[in-house]
Design a protein around this motif. Sequence first.
Motif, PDB file in Angstrom:
ATOM      1  N   SER A   1      12.835   4.212   8.397  1.00  0.00           N
ATOM      2  CA  SER A   1      13.722   4.845   9.428  1.00  0.00           C
ATOM      3  C   SER A   1      14.716   5.704   8.443  1.00  0.00           C
ATOM      4  O   SER A   1      15.565   4.977   7.760  1.00  0.00           O
ATOM      5  CB  SER A   1      14.216   4.049  10.462  1.00  0.00           C
ATOM      6  N   TYR A   2      15.161   6.753   8.776  1.00  0.00           N
ATOM      7  CA  TYR A   2      15.932   7.776   8.043  1.00  0.00           C
ATOM      8  C   TYR A   2      15.754   7.529   6.448  1.00  0.00           C
ATOM      9  O   TYR A   2      16.559   7.567   5.757  1.00  0.00           O
ATOM     10  CB  TYR A   2      17.427   7.215   8.227  1.00  0.00           C
ATOM     11  N   GLN A   3      14.559   7.612   6.099  1.00  0.00           N
ATOM     12  CA  GLN A   3      13.963   7.579   4.861  1.00  0.00           C
ATOM     13  C   GLN A   3      14.524   6.166   4.085  1.00  0.00           C
ATOM     14  O   GLN A   3      14.726   6.160   2.923  1.00  0.00           O
ATOM     15  CB  GLN A   3      14.270   8.750   4.107  1.00  0.00           C
ATOM     16  N   MET A   4      14.708   4.952   4.797  1.00  0.00           N
ATOM     17  CA  MET A   4      15.280   3.760   4.248  1.00  0.00           C
ATOM     18  C   MET A   4      14.054   2.765   4.652  1.00  0.00           C
ATOM     19  O   MET A   4      13.860   2.889   5.846  1.00  0.00           O
ATOM     20  CB  MET A   4      16.753   3.460   4.842  1.00  0.00           C
ATOM     21  N   PRO A   5      13.983   1.842   4.158  1.00  0.00           N
ATOM     22  CA  PRO A   5      13.283   0.484   4.489  1.00  0.00           C
ATOM     23  C   PRO A   5      14.165  -0.169   5.622  1.00  0.00           C
ATOM     24  O   PRO A   5      15.310   0.013   5.420  1.00  0.00           O
ATOM     25  CB  PRO A   5      13.065  -0.330   3.383  1.00  0.00           C
ATOM     26  N   ALA A   6      13.453  -0.426   6.722  1.00  0.00           N
ATOM     27  CA  ALA A   6      14.029  -1.011   7.852  1.00  0.00           C
ATOM     28  C   ALA A   6      13.273  -2.079   8.341  1.00  0.00           C
ATOM     29  O   ALA A   6      11.785  -2.109   8.104  1.00  0.00           O
ATOM     30  CB  ALA A   6      14.585   0.217   8.704  1.00  0.00           C
ATOM     31  N   PHE A   7      13.798  -2.700   9.500  1.00  0.00           N
ATOM     32  CA  PHE A   7      12.906  -3.697  10.130  1.00  0.00           C
ATOM     33  C   PHE A   7      13.125  -3.484  11.905  1.00  0.00           C
ATOM     34  O   PHE A   7      14.173  -2.789  12.333  1.00  0.00           O
ATOM     35  CB  PHE A   7      13.429  -5.102  10.064  1.00  0.00           C
TER      36      PHE A   7
ATOM     37  N   PHE B   1      17.832  -3.121  11.608  1.00  0.00           N
ATOM     38  CA  PHE B   1      18.179  -3.565  10.257  1.00  0.00           C
ATOM     39  C   PHE B   1      17.630  -2.481   9.085  1.00  0.00           C
ATOM     40  O   PHE B   1      16.389  -2.383   9.243  1.00  0.00           O
ATOM     41  CB  PHE B   1      17.893  -4.981   9.728  1.00  0.00           C
ATOM     42  N   TYR B   2      18.820  -1.745   8.353  1.00  0.00           N
ATOM     43  CA  TYR B   2      18.230  -0.779   7.517  1.00  0.00           C
ATOM     44  C   TYR B   2      18.814  -1.094   6.062  1.00  0.00           C
ATOM     45  O   TYR B   2      19.957  -1.913   5.956  1.00  0.00           O
ATOM     46  CB  TYR B   2      18.852   0.689   7.719  1.00  0.00           C
ATOM     47  N   PHE B   3      18.044  -0.914   4.967  1.00  0.00           N
ATOM     48  CA  PHE B   3      18.798  -1.411   3.599  1.00  0.00           C
ATOM     49  C   PHE B   3      18.149  -0.363   2.580  1.00  0.00           C
ATOM     50  O   PHE B   3      17.025   0.338   2.758  1.00  0.00           O
ATOM     51  CB  PHE B   3      18.387  -2.708   3.190  1.00  0.00           C
ATOM     52  N   ALA B   4      19.125   0.150   1.627  1.00  0.00           N
ATOM     53  CA  ALA B   4      18.568   1.003   0.663  1.00  0.00           C
ATOM     54  C   ALA B   4      19.291   1.041  -0.619  1.00  0.00           C
ATOM     55  O   ALA B   4      20.413   0.119  -0.772  1.00  0.00           O
ATOM     56  CB  ALA B   4      19.031   2.607   1.129  1.00  0.00           C
ATOM     57  N   ALA B   5      18.514   1.497  -1.673  1.00  0.00           N
ATOM     58  CA  ALA B   5      19.184   1.215  -2.819  1.00  0.00           C
ATOM     59  C   ALA B   5      19.774   2.687  -3.433  1.00  0.00           C
ATOM     60  O   ALA B   5      19.226   3.675  -3.101  1.00  0.00           O
ATOM     61  CB  ALA B   5      18.108   0.870  -4.001  1.00  0.00           C
ATOM     62  N   PHE B   6      20.883   2.566  -3.875  1.00  0.00           N
ATOM     63  CA  PHE B   6      21.740   3.574  -4.500  1.00  0.00           C
ATOM     64  C   PHE B   6      21.825   3.309  -5.998  1.00  0.00           C
ATOM     65  O   PHE B   6      21.640   2.560  -6.556  1.00  0.00           O
ATOM     66  CB  PHE B   6      22.875   3.887  -3.815  1.00  0.00           C
TER      67      PHE B   6
END
Length: 120
Positions: free
Chosen positions: A40-46, A54-59
């Motif tokens: 979702s929103y180009q991020m891994p999510a649950f 829940f969304y999480f992303a690496a920067f």
Amino acid sequence: MVFSSHEEYFKSLSPVIQALMLSIQQKVETLLPEVTRCISYQMPAFRANQHVFFYFAAFRKHIGIYPPVTKDLALINVLQPYRGKKGNLSFPLDQPLPLELIGQVVMAFYREYEAGTRKR
């Protein structure tokens, strides 16, 4: 790049960051085996019960977790060193990843959505 799965997203990362992201994914799935992976929103999510919680992303310098914790004041206090201006969490890559704390965040989000106290 458009991602269609957590695996695709993780493959775009360095091996070190992949391992960190996988550890977050495993933490979520251990705590909440009934949730579903999604992008979702180009991020891994649950997703739980049709709602992404829940969304999480690496920067380049951190791993971000979204949305901000808003209801659990004690947890917000503990998260203060990681909170950005809008309350989103930023875990620096040059520090150990606090997986137990991230697990608490996951459960706080899940409880808020399940109780209907978080905007959907």
